[in-house]
Design a protein around this motif. Structure first.
Motif, mmCIF file in Angstrom:
data_model
loop_
_atom_site.group_PDB
_atom_site.id
_atom_site.type_symbol
_atom_site.label_atom_id
_atom_site.label_comp_id
_atom_site.label_asym_id
_atom_site.label_seq_id
_atom_site.Cartn_x
_atom_site.Cartn_y
_atom_site.Cartn_z
ATOM 1 N N SER A 1 0.817 -1.219 0.000
ATOM 2 C CA SER A 1 0.000 0.000 0.000
ATOM 3 C C SER A 1 0.853 1.273 0.000
ATOM 4 O O SER A 1 1.649 1.504 0.916
ATOM 5 N N LYS B 1 -10.500 1.254 5.053
ATOM 6 C CA LYS B 1 -9.243 1.483 4.330
ATOM 7 C C LYS B 1 -8.048 1.394 5.267
ATOM 8 O O LYS B 1 -8.179 1.590 6.483
ATOM 9 N N ILE B 2 -6.893 1.147 4.640
ATOM 10 C CA ILE B 2 -5.626 1.232 5.372
ATOM 11 C C ILE B 2 -4.819 2.385 4.777
ATOM 12 O O ILE B 2 -5.016 2.714 3.596
ATOM 13 N N ASP C 1 -7.019 9.191 8.038
ATOM 14 C CA ASP C 1 -6.308 8.364 7.102
ATOM 15 C C ASP C 1 -4.805 8.663 7.175
ATOM 16 O O ASP C 1 -4.347 9.194 8.201
ATOM 17 N N SER C 2 -4.056 8.376 6.086
ATOM 18 C CA SER C 2 -2.599 8.553 6.146
ATOM 19 C C SER C 2 -2.220 9.997 6.462
ATOM 20 O O SER C 2 -1.231 10.249 7.144
#
Ligand SMILES: N[C@@H](CCC(=O)N[C@@H](CS)C(=O)NCC(=O)O)C(=O)O
Length: 220
Positions: free
Chosen positions: A9, A53-54, A67-68
């Motif tokens: 990812s 999600k990752i 998120d990120s």
């Protein structure tokens, strides 16, 4: 800390680069979490991130962060590495992050759409290709600025986008077509945090069923 993680990812890689930069890699338990857009959401991820999600990070005090972008900002904030998102260049880095992350989103969607085979929509495929080329053209035009600016969050995102391009579209020839960006990428790839987090295909999940051969080629 616990991180929903995958070695493939590009968004997880952003977090891994920041963790390396701030020296917290060993403080994180990585949980291999399979996240596939065109499949039923993974219940283990859903428990922590309703978006399925990752990356998603569970901090030691029990916060669940996604998120990120949020995770990276959080990690920078708890470190003494203000240089990764300096106040005077904050918008510059956030803009590069928006561009890098946006390019990753497009590349992921493009692969998903191609994975639909005969049912893939040619209008969508063409739009995604146009946006990919446009984003890369902007990055090429800004490669001198990328080179001059101190390493920061914006660089992290852009290098992860280009790493993903290399991973999924390795023969598309972008490096010959975009020499400024290729030179910057070659230099940044030597940075220990970037080198240590290179994308690896661990073969998990049904990814092999998607045609990953390049569907486009750069020409000057
Ligand atoms: N904006 C999110 C994007 C995360 C994302 O799209 N991750 C992919 C893996 S690279 C994913 O989990 N996809 C599964 C899905 O979209 O359902 C971030 O920055 O973390």
């Amino acid at each position: 800390m616990k991180l929903h993680w995958s070695p493939r990812s590009p968004f997880v890689r952003k977090v891994c680069i920041i963790l390396k930069e701030i020296g917290l890699t060993d403080e994180v338990e990585r949980v291999r979490s399979l996240a596939i857009f065109a499949a039923p959401p993974n219940p283990d991820i859903l428990k922590d991130n309703p978006l399925g999600k990752i990356p998603a990070l569970i901090t030691d005090d029990g916060q669940v962060l996604f998120d990120s972008r949020v995770i990276c900002e959080h990690l920078i904030a708890i470190s003494n590495r203000d240089d990764l998102l300096p106040e005077e260049a904050r918008i510059k880095h956030l803009r590069w992050q928006a561009l890098g992350d946006g390019l990753i989103d497009i590349l992921l969607l493009w692969r998903t759409e191609r994975g639909r085979g005969d049912r893939a929509d040619p209008v969508i495929l063409a739009a995604l290709e146009t946006k990919t080329r446009a984003a890369l053209a902007v990055l090429e035009s800004e490669s001198g600025q990328l080179l001059q600016a101190g390493f920061g969050l914006g660089h992290v995102s852009v290098v992860c986008a280009l790493g993903h391009l290399d991973f999924r579209y390795c023969d598309c020839g972008w490096k010959a077509a975009l020499p400024g960006l290729a030179a910057w990428y070659a230099k940044i790839a030597e940075r220990p945090s970037v080198a240590a987090t290179a994308v690896v295909d661990d073969g998990a999940g049904p990814a092999g069923s998607i045609d990953s051969s390049p569907s486009f080629t750069f020409r000057n």
